[in-house]
Every structure is written in C-alpha cells, then in structure tokens.
Design a protein around this motif. Structure first.
Motif, short mmCIF file in Angstrom:
data_model
loop_
_atom_site.label_atom_id
_atom_site.label_comp_id
_atom_site.label_asym_id
_atom_site.label_seq_id
_atom_site.Cartn_x
_atom_site.Cartn_y
_atom_site.Cartn_z
N UNK A 7 -12.79 32.53 -2.79
CA UNK A 7 -12.72 34.10 -2.70
C UNK A 7 -11.25 34.77 -2.78
N UNK A 8 -10.99 35.57 -3.04
CA UNK A 8 -9.77 36.44 -3.06
C UNK A 8 -8.80 36.08 -1.71
N UNK A 9 -9.39 36.32 -0.46
CA UNK A 9 -8.67 36.18 0.72
C UNK A 9 -8.02 34.70 0.96
N UNK A 10 -8.76 33.87 0.28
CA UNK A 10 -8.20 32.46 0.20
C UNK A 10 -7.06 32.00 -0.40
N UNK A 11 -6.49 33.00 -1.26
CA UNK A 11 -5.37 32.80 -2.00
C UNK A 11 -3.94 33.17 -1.58
N UNK A 12 -3.07 32.18 -1.35
CA UNK A 12 -1.74 32.72 -1.02
C UNK A 12 -0.51 32.45 -2.20
N UNK A 13 0.58 32.76 -1.86
CA UNK A 13 1.43 32.45 -3.17
C UNK A 13 1.37 31.24 -3.58
N UNK A 14 1.42 30.00 -2.90
CA UNK A 14 1.54 28.62 -3.39
C UNK A 14 0.59 27.73 -2.94
N UNK A 15 -0.35 28.50 -2.23
CA UNK A 15 -1.61 27.64 -1.38
C UNK A 15 -2.75 28.35 -1.62
N UNK A 16 -3.85 27.47 -1.17
CA UNK A 16 -5.26 27.96 -1.39
C UNK A 16 -5.90 27.46 -0.06
N UNK A 17 -6.71 28.26 0.63
CA UNK A 17 -7.35 28.01 1.94
C UNK A 17 -8.69 28.11 1.93
N UNK A 18 -9.42 27.04 1.77
CA UNK A 18 -10.91 26.96 1.64
C UNK A 18 -11.76 26.88 2.83
N UNK A 19 -12.69 27.48 2.99
CA UNK A 19 -13.60 27.71 4.37
C UNK A 19 -15.07 27.41 4.00
N UNK A 56 -8.95 20.42 8.11
CA UNK A 56 -9.18 20.39 9.52
C UNK A 56 -10.58 21.07 9.57
N UNK A 57 -11.02 21.22 10.90
CA UNK A 57 -12.77 21.51 11.13
C UNK A 57 -12.90 23.19 10.51
N UNK A 58 -11.81 23.86 10.62
CA UNK A 58 -11.94 25.10 10.06
C UNK A 58 -11.73 25.25 8.90
N UNK A 59 -10.56 24.83 8.23
CA UNK A 59 -10.28 25.07 6.64
C UNK A 59 -9.54 23.74 6.13
N UNK A 60 -9.60 23.85 4.67
CA UNK A 60 -8.79 23.00 3.98
C UNK A 60 -7.66 23.50 3.41
N UNK A 61 -6.67 23.13 3.48
CA UNK A 61 -5.37 23.75 2.75
C UNK A 61 -5.11 22.90 1.54
N UNK A 62 -4.71 23.64 0.27
CA UNK A 62 -4.46 22.97 -0.83
C UNK A 62 -3.18 23.44 -1.50
N UNK A 63 -2.27 22.71 -2.02
CA UNK A 63 -1.17 23.34 -2.65
C UNK A 63 -1.39 23.35 -4.15
#
Lengths: 251, 251
Positions: A7-19, A56-63
């Motif tokens: 979803x929208x809030x997971x996107x940053x400039x060069x990263x994605x955060x998955x929860x 991590x237990x809260x999220x996964x970060x991906x480039x």
C-alpha cells in the motif's frame, strides 16, 4: 519471482517497507533471506524488482532496483455486477475473474438470489473477498488489485450503472433467438480505457421486471455463446472473450 | 424444459424409454406426470421434444413429438488434455469445459503433477467424471456429451496426439515474450469440423523436457492473454475464446 502489493504508505523514495500478512508470508512461508528478490506493486499500477535488505518481526525492508514496464491489465475497465449466487460461487468468480482481468466487482441482491444478505453479513464477507482478489492478483501477476465494491440492492445498482458509458447484461433469452445482439459488435465499439459494466443474473436468471429495468437503464442484452452457462461461468466467458478480443486477436 | 441424454438402446421408432438415474430424476426429483414434456438427446447429437406417456418403477416411456434443429456445438472439435491438477480442480475443468463446448477431455500424468494415479484409481475416477460431463451437458443444453478418455501417461499422450491435425499447448514462457505465437492466427486457420488438441500443464507448468517434446511432436505454444492463469482457468479461457471467435465474432 514472488509478487506483493504494497500500500501507498509502504513506499519511500528508494525503499519499500512491507508489514502484516505479507511480512509473515515472506519471512515464514517463503523463508526468504536478505539479498533475495521480490516484485513489489504500487497502488497506481507500477511494479518494481526489489531486493530484501532487512527482515524484522515488525517489517521487511527492500531496496528498489528496477521499475518494470508491464502491460498486464485489460485495455478496457470491466466491472462484473453479479446477482448473489449460492454457496461459494461468488468466491470462484472473484478469484477467476481477477485472473482474467476484471477491474472491479459489485455483488447485488437479485430477485431470484436464494441467498439474502443484510448489511452486517455483507461487511463481514467484504474483507474476505478483498483478500481473495489480492491473492489472485499476486498469483496472476496483475499490476492492480480489482475493487470489490460494497453490496448493493438492485435499485442502487441501476443508479450506480449511470457511471458507466457501456452497459451489458447476459440474458439467456437472447441465446434463444436468431436475432441476438452481438457481444462482438459492442466490444468492437469500445475505446481503450473505457469503462464497461456487465450484469450477471443469479441461478434462475433475472426476473422479467429486472430484465425490463436493465434495458430501460441502457443495458444491452448479450448472449455468451449458444450454450446455457451456469451463473458463475458467465463472467469467466465474458472476461476471457474480452481478453481474446483485445489482447490476442487485437481487433 | 428438462433435458436427458438417452443411450442408443433407449430409442425406438416413435418412443423413448428412460431407465436408471434419469428415470429416478424424472419421477422422484422433478415429480413429473404423464403428459409432461422433456427434451431427449440421442447419442449422435439430435434432440427431440417428447411427452411422457408412462411412468413405472423400471422405466419411463415418452412419445417423440418433434425433432429439434439445434446448433449448440462448437464448430470445431476441441480436446482438452490436462496434466493432473491437485484436489478437485479437474472436476471444475470437466464441468465448466463441458458448458463451454469441449468435445473431449484426456487427463494425463505430467512430470510436475503432485497427484499420482494408478490404473485402479483412474478407472474409479472415470465413471465419476463421465457423470459430471453428462450432467453439465444437460444443464447447458448441449446436444452431445463430451468424452472423458482414459488416463494416459505423457508418452501415450504424445502418441495419441497424432490423431489431431492441429495441436497447441498453453505455455507460460510464451506469455513473457513479445514475439509470442498468436492463438488467433491458429484459430483463424481452422476449418469447420476440424479437430484440435490443447495441452494444459499442471500447477507449476511443464518440465523443460515436456515442453521440448510437445514442440517436437508438432504442438504450437500459445499464450492465453498476458496474465498468468491457474491451471484450471487456462482451459476455460481457451474454450471461451474459441466460442467467441467462431460463434460470436464469426471470424
């Protein structure tokens, strides 16, 4: 490569955060490690190949490595309005209809629907249905997840249909005449990006009053081949034909 | 009007004699009476409106009133050869594939099939499958019941395919290239009455060896739209497209 809708809030400039469920799926079901690649889809339809950089237990970060140039979506936006069928047939329509490219689904209460829904039941079902279309979108490599719209009664469906420039309904009686209205001529008249709503009756079809009201509201009756299709098969025929027409035959 | 497939031995000059499950269905499920009308289909594809003249515990007799002139069958004969999928997905393919006009089905053991069948299991399944296609034919007003052919291993399938002048297989890798082979060009080249065999892989698709063997035996790879379809959705897309091509678009 495994695909996830972020979803929208997971996107940053060069990263994605998955929860949430997808974090669990990557970590525990797929047992992925940092360095593994996944495809992440953004809400507006774009997709990127990403490399997992932190689990991590809260999220996964991906480039984000590379944005993809994909064309997985039907060139016209098809909404399937389905009169509530029995048992789990609507789930089959949602799963298969998503694979076949539908843009959205509207369940409605038809006169001959055996199942009756109240508001509470409809809300409970809706979150399950949204999960089905999300999973089917990932499976079929769609770049957008179809909408499952809130359940409507028949009059609300007629009002809602005013948003659509092209309206059709599968009508068994058309299949019995030689002078039926051609689905192909309607499809041939569609412009890329145009919205079309297709209304499918429940088991037993429409009441005469419903068929008359649909015609009065600009729905054109179509047949879907000369055989009689079950209610859950009709939208699959329609979507496959639309895909064939625009994506394979390229009429 | 309710429709029943009556085997050869049930037909006399002006009468039909119905026994077994269909006798039970007419008498106990539909609770029909003498004087009621039904449609009876003969094995070679013709159908007649008949009036029930006698109901006994052994048989139902009906008088032939009128032979029907029907065109409910696809103009080409499509055989779906399906690599054994998981759980009850083959049943879905048989039911929906019958509604969509398939002429016959061949289940086969594919390299990536999770399910393994032996001869005994295959024979047990076959009678159940034949019942599914018979019921789906009646429901969809088909004039012939598709064949469900005995289960084959992959080599036997390749030998069997020599009976077919046109052979295609749904191949996911074709969907990834821009230079894919067009289903529409294959369909456009078919003559009425021609036989075509379409090979569908199980979950996980074909092994590389199977794909190569299919190509070497004259199967042309096709894509079924740009999205990735589940194994059980692929034959439904294909059959709906063939119906649309010949029966609606009339290419």
């Amino acid at each position: 490569m495994q695909r996830y809708f972020v979803p929208e809030e997971g996107w940053q400039e060069s990263m994605v955060r998955i929860t949430g469920d997808d974090r669990h799926h990557i970590d525990r079901v797929m047992r992925m490690q940092t360095g593994d690649s996944i495809i992440c889809n953004a809400p507006e339809g774009r997709a990127a190949i990403c490399t997992i950089s932190n689990i991590t237990d809260q999220y996964i970060a991906a480039t984000i490595n590379e944005w993809l140039d994909e064309s997985k979506e039907l060139p016209v936006e098809v909404t399937i309005a389905h009169g509530l069928p029995k048992s789990d047939k609507l789930e089959l329509v949602l799963q298969k209809g998503t694979e076949l490219g539908a843009a959205s689904f509207i369940p409605f209460q038809a006169g001959r629907s055996i199942v009756k829904w109240d508001k509470k039941k409809a809300e409970k079902k809706l979150s399950r249905y949204q999960k089905i279309v999300k999973e089917a979108s990932e499976q079929s490599h769609r770049t957008v997840v179809p909408e499952v719209e809130p359940f409507l009664d028949f009059d609300a469906l007629l009002r809602k249909s005013e948003d659509y420039p092209v309206k059709i309904f599968a009508y068994e009686d058309e299949a019995k005449t030689k002078d039926f209205h051609g689905l192909s001529s309607i499809l041939s008249g569609l412009e890329p990006g145009q919205k079309i709503i297709a209304c499918i009756g429940p088991e037993g079809g429409y009441t005469i009053e419903e068929a008359e009201a649909l015609k009065a509201h600009g729905f054109e009756p179509v047949r879907l081949g000369p055989r009689i299709l079950r209610t859950e098969t009709a939208p699959l025929y329609l979507l496959a034909s639309i895909s064939y027409h625009f994506e394979e035959l390229r009429c």
